[in-house]
Design a protein around this motif. Structure first.
Motif, short mmCIF file in Angstrom:
data_model
loop_
_atom_site.label_atom_id
_atom_site.label_comp_id
_atom_site.label_asym_id
_atom_site.label_seq_id
_atom_site.Cartn_x
_atom_site.Cartn_y
_atom_site.Cartn_z
N MET A 214 0.84 -1.10 0.10
CA MET A 214 -0.01 0.09 0.11
C MET A 214 0.82 1.27 -0.01
O MET A 214 0.89 1.94 1.04
CB MET A 214 -1.03 0.10 1.27
CG MET A 214 -1.78 -1.37 1.58
SD MET A 214 -3.21 -1.20 0.26
CE MET A 214 -4.23 -0.66 1.66
N CYS A 215 1.50 1.45 -1.24
CA CYS A 215 2.52 2.72 -1.15
C CYS A 215 1.86 4.06 -1.11
O CYS A 215 2.63 4.96 -0.81
CB CYS A 215 3.42 2.40 -2.46
SG CYS A 215 4.35 0.95 -2.37
N GLU A 216 0.73 4.15 -1.79
CA GLU A 216 -0.04 5.33 -1.96
C GLU A 216 0.16 6.21 -0.49
O GLU A 216 0.51 7.33 -0.34
CB GLU A 216 -1.42 5.29 -2.38
CG GLU A 216 -1.75 4.73 -3.64
CD GLU A 216 -1.37 3.35 -3.65
OE1 GLU A 216 -1.75 2.69 -2.63
OE2 GLU A 216 -0.94 2.86 -4.68
N ARG A 217 -0.15 5.80 0.51
CA ARG A 217 -0.36 6.40 1.94
C ARG A 217 0.73 6.00 2.79
O ARG A 217 0.49 6.26 3.92
CB ARG A 217 -1.83 6.08 2.57
CG ARG A 217 -2.80 6.66 1.86
CD ARG A 217 -4.33 6.32 2.38
NE ARG A 217 -4.51 4.79 2.30
CZ ARG A 217 -5.06 4.06 3.45
NH1 ARG A 217 -5.50 4.81 4.35
NH2 ARG A 217 -5.22 2.89 3.24
N CYS A 218 1.95 5.52 2.08
CA CYS A 218 3.07 5.28 2.95
C CYS A 218 3.71 6.43 3.53
O CYS A 218 4.09 7.26 2.75
CB CYS A 218 3.75 4.31 2.44
SG CYS A 218 5.26 3.54 3.37
N GLU A 219 4.19 6.28 4.70
CA GLU A 219 5.04 7.44 5.18
C GLU A 219 6.42 7.76 4.81
O GLU A 219 7.07 8.59 5.10
CB GLU A 219 4.88 7.58 6.87
CG GLU A 219 5.52 6.36 7.39
CD GLU A 219 4.66 5.04 7.79
OE1 GLU A 219 3.77 5.11 6.84
OE2 GLU A 219 4.79 4.47 8.69
N ARG A 223 11.48 8.35 0.36
CA ARG A 223 12.65 7.57 0.38
C ARG A 223 12.79 6.25 -0.09
O ARG A 223 13.61 5.81 -0.86
CB ARG A 223 12.97 7.31 2.00
CG ARG A 223 13.51 8.53 2.55
CD ARG A 223 13.76 8.42 3.93
NE ARG A 223 14.72 7.46 4.36
CZ ARG A 223 14.67 6.87 5.71
NH1 ARG A 223 14.16 7.22 6.80
NH2 ARG A 223 16.06 6.07 5.91
N CYS A 224 11.68 5.49 -0.22
CA CYS A 224 11.64 4.12 -0.64
C CYS A 224 11.84 4.21 -2.38
O CYS A 224 12.46 3.46 -2.77
CB CYS A 224 10.36 3.35 -0.24
SG CYS A 224 10.30 1.77 -0.83
N GLU A 225 10.88 5.22 -2.76
CA GLU A 225 11.12 5.12 -4.20
C GLU A 225 12.40 5.48 -5.02
O GLU A 225 12.89 5.15 -5.85
CB GLU A 225 10.07 5.90 -4.95
CG GLU A 225 8.53 5.42 -4.83
CD GLU A 225 7.50 6.44 -5.25
OE1 GLU A 225 7.76 7.54 -5.44
OE2 GLU A 225 6.54 6.03 -5.37
S1 SF4 Z 1 8.03 0.93 2.24
FE1 SF4 Z 1 8.02 1.05 0.20
S2 SF4 Z 1 7.32 -0.52 -0.63
FE2 SF4 Z 1 6.72 -0.56 1.59
S3 SF4 Z 1 4.55 0.41 1.39
FE3 SF4 Z 1 6.18 2.06 1.88
S4 SF4 Z 1 6.61 2.73 -0.17
FE4 SF4 Z 1 5.60 1.06 -0.74
#
Ligand code: SF4
Length: 235
Positions: A214-219, A223-225
């Protein structure tokens, strides 16, 4: 000895393993979730449950902004919204009060042997672990994440009391539903495997991005992208 893995980290891992890699980032507390959680911690077997919850709500409206970083205005708005749903929540909760009370709340548990620690929301009668959840309840039963976190607490309680804990509860506060769940050995085993994966991630092993994350609302989305893009330049 490796540091203890917290049961909340098991829950976080189940949301997405990469969240463990990025560590605990400060997250804005949602005023409604904070209110619902605090209301459940001060649950009582008062015959007039709705009245008790209302009185608590106005106490929390004053206290929570002093304790947490939330705006009094935001808490005020969440209180007004909840106020209208108190009767419905109390009606659903009333038949389950015997399962939840008397109890101890926010019970700290730890075991070096298991390599786990955590703060259990409620220790209900019969040494039953109970989780307070402020999100949506599933149509029936409990969410997988809740079941596995209960299995983690059952391991810790079992170690503390030298007995097998095979039943837990999840309190879906928003609807007032209290669901019982059987804790199976297979879930205890899963918890220990997840504990090992969490340790490996903390040692620097970047996990793959899970399908359906669930990347859309991820905090940590930004950084992850960025790290995915950087990694793809090298490989
Ligand atoms: S950590 Fe990265 S892969 Fe995991 S939900 Fe968040 S944005 Fe998506």
């Amino acid at each position: 000895m490796p540091p203890l893995v917290r049961i909340s980290e098991i829950g976080r891992y189940l949301r997405c393993p990469r969240l463990i890699y990025y560590g605990n980032l400060p997250r804005k507390r949602d005023p409604e979730h904070l209110l619902l959680h605090s209301l459940m911690l001060s649950l009582s077997d008062d015959e007039n449950l709705a009245g008790h919850l209302r009185a608590d709500l106005s106490r929390l409206e004053q206290e929570l902004p002093l304790v947490y970083e939330v705006e009094p205005r935001e808490i005020g708005l969440a209180c007004s919204d909840l106020e209208g749903r108190i009767d419905e929540i109390a009606l659903s909760l009333q038949p389950s009060l015997g399962l939840l009370l008397p109890c101890e709340v926010e019970v700290d548990l730890r075991s070096e042997r298991l390599g786990l620690s955590g703060r259990l929301d409620r220790l209900a009668p019969g040494r039953t672990p109970s989780l307070i959840r402020t999100g949506r309840a599933p149509e029936e039963g409990v969410w997988k994440r809740d079941r596995l976190m209960l299995a983690g607490y059952a391991l810790l309680l079992g170690e503390k009391y030298q007995t097998k804990i095979d039943r837990g509860l999840v309190e879906y506060t928003r609807s007032g539903a209290v669901r019982a769940v059987q804790i199976h050995s297979v879930d205890r085993g899963r918890v220990l495997r997840i504990r090992d994966r969490i340790r490996a991630i903390k040692e620097g092993q970047m996990p793959d991005r899970p399908e359906g994350a669930m990347c859309e609302r991820c905090e940590v989305r930004e950084r992850c992208e960025t790290s995915v893009t950087l990694a793809s330049r090298f490989f």
